[in-house]
Design a protein around this motif. Structure first.
Motif, mmCIF file in Angstrom:
data_model
loop_
_atom_site.group_PDB
_atom_site.id
_atom_site.type_symbol
_atom_site.label_atom_id
_atom_site.label_comp_id
_atom_site.label_asym_id
_atom_site.label_seq_id
_atom_site.Cartn_x
_atom_site.Cartn_y
_atom_site.Cartn_z
ATOM 1 N N ALA A 30 0.831 -1.203 0.000
ATOM 2 C CA ALA A 30 0.000 0.000 0.000
ATOM 3 C C ALA A 30 0.867 1.255 0.000
ATOM 4 C CB ALA A 30 -0.933 -0.013 1.205
ATOM 5 N N MET A 31 1.982 1.202 0.741
ATOM 6 C CA MET A 31 2.883 2.366 0.768
ATOM 7 C C MET A 31 3.543 2.572 -0.597
ATOM 8 S SD MET A 31 2.749 3.812 3.697
ATOM 9 C CE MET A 31 4.221 4.612 4.236
ATOM 10 N N GLY A 32 3.850 1.493 -1.267
ATOM 11 C CA GLY A 32 4.436 1.614 -2.601
ATOM 12 C C GLY A 32 3.467 2.222 -3.588
ATOM 13 N N LYS A 33 2.202 1.783 -3.516
ATOM 14 C CA LYS A 33 1.178 2.350 -4.404
ATOM 15 C C LYS A 33 0.943 3.825 -4.097
ATOM 16 C CE LYS A 33 -1.328 -1.963 -5.175
ATOM 17 N NZ LYS A 33 -2.589 -2.682 -4.952
ATOM 18 N N LEU A 34 0.925 4.159 -2.807
ATOM 19 C CA LEU A 34 0.737 5.557 -2.406
ATOM 20 C C LEU A 34 1.904 6.419 -2.891
ATOM 21 C CD1 LEU A 34 -0.985 7.635 -0.895
ATOM 22 C CD2 LEU A 34 0.252 7.011 1.187
ATOM 23 N N THR A 35 3.097 5.871 -2.843
ATOM 24 C CA THR A 35 4.271 6.601 -3.335
ATOM 25 C C THR A 35 4.141 6.889 -4.830
ATOM 26 O OG1 THR A 35 5.648 5.515 -1.676
ATOM 27 C CG2 THR A 35 6.785 6.536 -3.523
ATOM 28 N N TRP A 36 3.693 5.894 -5.598
ATOM 29 C CA TRP A 36 3.508 6.092 -7.034
ATOM 30 C C TRP A 36 2.436 7.138 -7.317
ATOM 31 C CZ3 TRP A 36 6.297 5.176 -11.108
ATOM 32 C CH2 TRP A 36 7.277 4.197 -11.057
ATOM 33 N N ILE A 37 1.348 7.091 -6.576
ATOM 34 C CA ILE A 37 0.259 8.068 -6.786
ATOM 35 C C ILE A 37 0.738 9.478 -6.483
ATOM 36 C CG2 ILE A 37 -1.986 8.815 -5.896
ATOM 37 C CD1 ILE A 37 -2.633 5.805 -5.510
ATOM 38 N N LEU A 38 1.436 9.626 -5.348
ATOM 39 C CA LEU A 38 1.949 10.949 -4.995
ATOM 40 C C LEU A 38 3.003 11.431 -5.995
ATOM 41 C CD1 LEU A 38 2.236 10.635 -1.110
ATOM 42 C CD2 LEU A 38 0.582 11.987 -2.403
ATOM 43 N N ALA A 39 3.836 10.523 -6.476
ATOM 44 C CA ALA A 39 4.864 10.909 -7.448
ATOM 45 C C ALA A 39 4.239 11.376 -8.759
ATOM 46 C CB ALA A 39 5.821 9.739 -7.690
ATOM 47 N N ILE A 40 3.217 10.660 -9.219
ATOM 48 C CA ILE A 40 2.536 11.055 -10.461
ATOM 49 C C ILE A 40 1.840 12.403 -10.285
ATOM 50 C CG2 ILE A 40 0.625 10.447 -12.011
ATOM 51 C CD1 ILE A 40 1.489 7.489 -11.558
ATOM 52 N N ALA A 41 1.199 12.598 -9.132
ATOM 53 C CA ALA A 41 0.543 13.884 -8.863
ATOM 54 C C ALA A 41 1.569 15.014 -8.776
ATOM 55 C CB ALA A 41 -0.274 13.799 -7.578
ATOM 56 N N PHE A 42 2.733 14.742 -8.180
ATOM 57 C CA PHE A 42 3.795 15.749 -8.067
ATOM 58 C C PHE A 42 4.314 16.150 -9.440
ATOM 59 C CE2 PHE A 42 8.258 16.933 -7.571
ATOM 60 C CZ PHE A 42 8.168 17.923 -6.607
ATOM 61 N N ILE A 43 4.540 15.174 -10.300
ATOM 62 C CA ILE A 43 5.017 15.467 -11.659
ATOM 63 C C ILE A 43 3.955 16.242 -12.440
ATOM 64 C CG2 ILE A 43 5.660 14.392 -13.858
ATOM 65 C CD1 ILE A 43 7.018 12.196 -12.165
ATOM 66 N N THR A 44 2.686 15.880 -12.228
ATOM 67 C CA THR A 44 1.598 16.585 -12.916
ATOM 68 C C THR A 44 1.543 18.049 -12.500
ATOM 69 O OG1 THR A 44 0.342 14.530 -13.022
ATOM 70 C CG2 THR A 44 -0.882 16.572 -13.356
ATOM 71 N N THR A 45 1.659 18.311 -11.194
ATOM 72 C CA THR A 45 1.640 19.712 -10.748
ATOM 73 C C THR A 45 2.883 20.454 -11.223
ATOM 74 O OG1 THR A 45 2.558 19.087 -8.592
ATOM 75 C CG2 THR A 45 0.152 19.310 -8.751
ATOM 76 N N SER A 46 4.014 19.757 -11.328
ATOM 77 C CA SER A 46 5.231 20.400 -11.849
ATOM 78 C C SER A 46 5.033 20.848 -13.288
ATOM 79 C CB SER A 46 6.416 19.433 -11.779
ATOM 80 O OG SER A 46 6.716 19.094 -10.465
#
Length: 121
Positions: A48-64
């Protein structure tokens, strides 16, 4: 709009840092040493932590990318060179006056009349 995206971006960055720090260490940093972990053991089950990391990373790149697009739209039609040529010329300042010969911090040269070593009278 830009401020909202920027605040979301900062919150995502903090959340991503927190999630990465909370994850269990696999050992053997960057797949070196530690035996059997990382790339040599194949792909482990997604947690679950790995999936959450991927979701947050994708959202971070999107906002960038969104912030980059907003900044490009705001600066469209203007150039740094245009701003430089439109700026008034800087005022010339006069050079400061040279200090008197007695105010210099350099030691006296060999040709000066002053003695190089103090004399005790």
């Amino acid at each position: 709009m830009e401020n909202v995206v920027l605040i979301i971006h900062l919150l995502l960055a903090l959340a991503l840092i927190g999630v990465v720090l909370l994850q269990r260490s696999e050992g053997g940093g960057l797949g070196m040493g530690g035996g059997g972990g990382g790339a040599t053991a194949g792909r482990s089950a997604a947690t679950a932590m790995g999936k959450l990391t991927w979701i947050l990373a994708i959202a971070f790149i999107t906002t960038s990318i969104t912030l980059t697009i907003i900044a490009a739209q705001k600066s469209a039609g203007s150039s740094v060179l245009d701003r430089i040529t439109d700026a008034p010329a800087p005022a010339t300042e006069e050079a400061p006056a040279l200090p008197d010969a007695g105010d210099t911090l350099l030691p006296p040269s060999a040709g000066d009349d002053a003695p190089l070593t103090p004399t005790a009278d």
